[in-house]
Structure formats: C-alpha cells, structure tokens
Design an enzyme around this catalytic site. Structure first.
Site, PDB file in Angstrom:
ATOM      1  N   CYS A   1       0.833  -1.206   0.000  1.00 33.81           N
ATOM      2  CA  CYS A   1       0.000   0.000   0.000  1.00 33.81           C
ATOM      3  C   CYS A   1       0.872   1.264   0.000  1.00 33.81           C
ATOM      4  CB  CYS A   1      -0.990  -0.028   1.159  1.00 33.81           C
ATOM      5  SG  CYS A   1      -2.343   1.166   0.966  1.00 33.81           S
TER       6      CYS A   1
ATOM      7  N   HIS B   1      -3.347  -4.539   0.399  1.00 35.82           N
ATOM      8  CA  HIS B   1      -2.656  -4.891   1.641  1.00 35.82           C
ATOM      9  C   HIS B   1      -2.312  -6.376   1.652  1.00 35.82           C
ATOM     10  CE1 HIS B   1      -2.740  -1.176   3.935  1.00 35.82           C
ATOM     11  NE2 HIS B   1      -3.978  -0.971   3.540  1.00 35.82           N
TER      12      HIS B   1
ATOM     13  N   GLU C   1      -0.427  -7.739   3.710  1.00 33.25           N
ATOM     14  CA  GLU C   1      -0.171  -8.167   5.085  1.00 33.25           C
ATOM     15  C   GLU C   1      -1.424  -8.303   5.935  1.00 33.25           C
ATOM     16  OE1 GLU C   1      -0.348  -3.674   5.605  1.00 33.25           O
ATOM     17  OE2 GLU C   1      -0.121  -5.179   4.030  1.00 33.25           O
TER      18      GLU C   1
END
Length: 241
Positions: free
Chosen positions: A92, A183, A185
């Site tokens: 991001c 994202h 993660e």
C-alpha cells in the site's frame, strides 16, 4: 532469516498491529523481524546491513504525495536496495513510496479511492512473474487508500490491475523489488480494525451507510495470504530470479 520492517505510524496500537500481521504473513519469529520507525529513527543505507530483506508497510496518516523531513532519507534507503539488489517489498503506502522514490508518479485521487475487499486482475506479465504465477487470473484483496501510483518508474513492470485504480502490483525489472497497492499483510480482522482507526482520513468513509457497507464487505483473501511468505522464500531462501 532477518527482515527489517520500516513503519510509518505514530499510533502505538497500529504499530503493534502492523508488526503482528507482518510476522504472521511472512511466517517469521519475533526475533527475525527488526522494526524501524520512519517517524522517529535515523534512516540510512546501513539499515540494510545484516538483514536479508526490507519491508515497507502502510501509513494511515501520511501521504506519499507529500514531502516530510524524512522523505529524502527514505528515498535513499530504497535506492540503496536497488543498488544492492536487496529484496524489498512495499505494501500500500510502501508500494506507492517505492514508485515515487524511483521516479514514478503518485497522485491523490479521492474519487477513485479503494476501500474494503475488491477484485484485482493479473496482467500478462503477472501471469509470468515467479511471485504471482500461482495466482488465479482474478482474485480479491483488502484495500484502504486515497493515493495511487499513476505512472510507474522506468524499468518497472505492472503485474496486476483493477478497474478503479490501475497498477495494483509491480516489480522493478530484474530485481527482487515489488509493490502491491492492496494490503498483502492484512487479514480480514486487521483490515476492519484499520478502516475504523483511520476512518477520519477517508472522505468517502464519512457517510455511515457507505462505511458500514465497506466494513461488512471485508473478507478473507486466501490468494493473498501467502504472498509475503512466498516473496521471502523466492528471494531470500531460494534466491529466485
């Protein structure tokens, strides 16, 4: 394996959350993750010494389109990764910053911001890329951003796209350097927490009906779950090309 995470967060709760989700997605032990806070710690090429890879996460309160006192120092760290061919992954905000650092263009686009869980498509180059080759042609990913990469730096290849904001993923050609607008993660629970925490920064999220719809639509993203771990396996453990 030792990995350094560069955090751009001032809120302790979000610092802890980000460290936890990167540990989980990368499959690392706590002692294998070194954390540097971009807002507080000195930034220099020496941060790459004795680490196998560098990660740059999100930044709910900071925009890549702005220049801060630490911006040039972080640009220098990204350039050092290029010079050393050090594995680097940006998620991001990190994706956007790598693009800017290497000569790309990042813009703020309130009308085309992406929030929640949305579809992403691989490009032809994405299908052929060693990191993304196991992905389906279309997959869902969790997002939350107003800024986006409008122009990639020279020598970068787009690997994934979406209808709202193109350039969802890229790689610097011939180097283990990647970025994803989505994202990589975050699991669904962490995405919901992030949307709530930074709601005030997103104009489109001020309408209660819109906000509740976006939060309700967040879901698990199984295709994305293993991306960071695969990145480390390819470019640290197996030194993929």
């Amino acid at each position: 394996m030792t990995v350094r995470l560069l955090q751009v967060r001032s809120r302790p709760r979000m610092q802890r959350q980000e460290q936890a989700v990167f540990l989980d997605r990368c499959g690392l032990r706590p002692d294998e993750l070194l954390v540097t806070n971009v807002l507080e710690d000195a930034l220099h090429a020496g941060l790459l010494d004795d680490v196998d890879a560098l990660l740059i996460g999100g930044a709910g309160a900071y925009s890549v389109t702005q220049t801060y006192t630490w911006t040039q120092s972080l640009i220098d760290v990204v350039q050092a990764c290029v010079d050393q061919a050090k594995p680097l992954f940006g998620s991001c905000w990190g994706h956007q910053f790598i693009a800017r650092a290497l000569g790309g263009v990042v813009i703020r686009d309130d009308e085309r911001g992406e929030m929640g869980c949305l579809p992403v498509r691989l490009t032809d180059a994405g299908h052929a890329d060693p990191l993304f080759e196991t992905f389906p042609a279309e997959f869902y990913a969790n997002m939350g951003h107003q800024d986006r990469v409008a122009v990639l730096p020279a020598g970068a290849t787009e690997l994934a796209e979406s209808d709202i904001a193109p350039i969802q993923a890229f790689r610097i050609d011939g180097l283990p350097i990647y970025g994803t607008q989505f994202h990589s993660e975050l699991n669904a629970e962490a995405e919901r927490e992030r949307l709530v925490e930074y709601r005030s920064h997103y104009p489109s999220m001020q309408d209660d009906t819109v906000f509740e719809s976006v939060v309700a639509g967040v879901r698990d993203t199984p295709e994305v779950d293993g991306l960071l771990k695969r990145f480390l396996e390819l470019y640290v453990l197996r030194t993929g090309v």
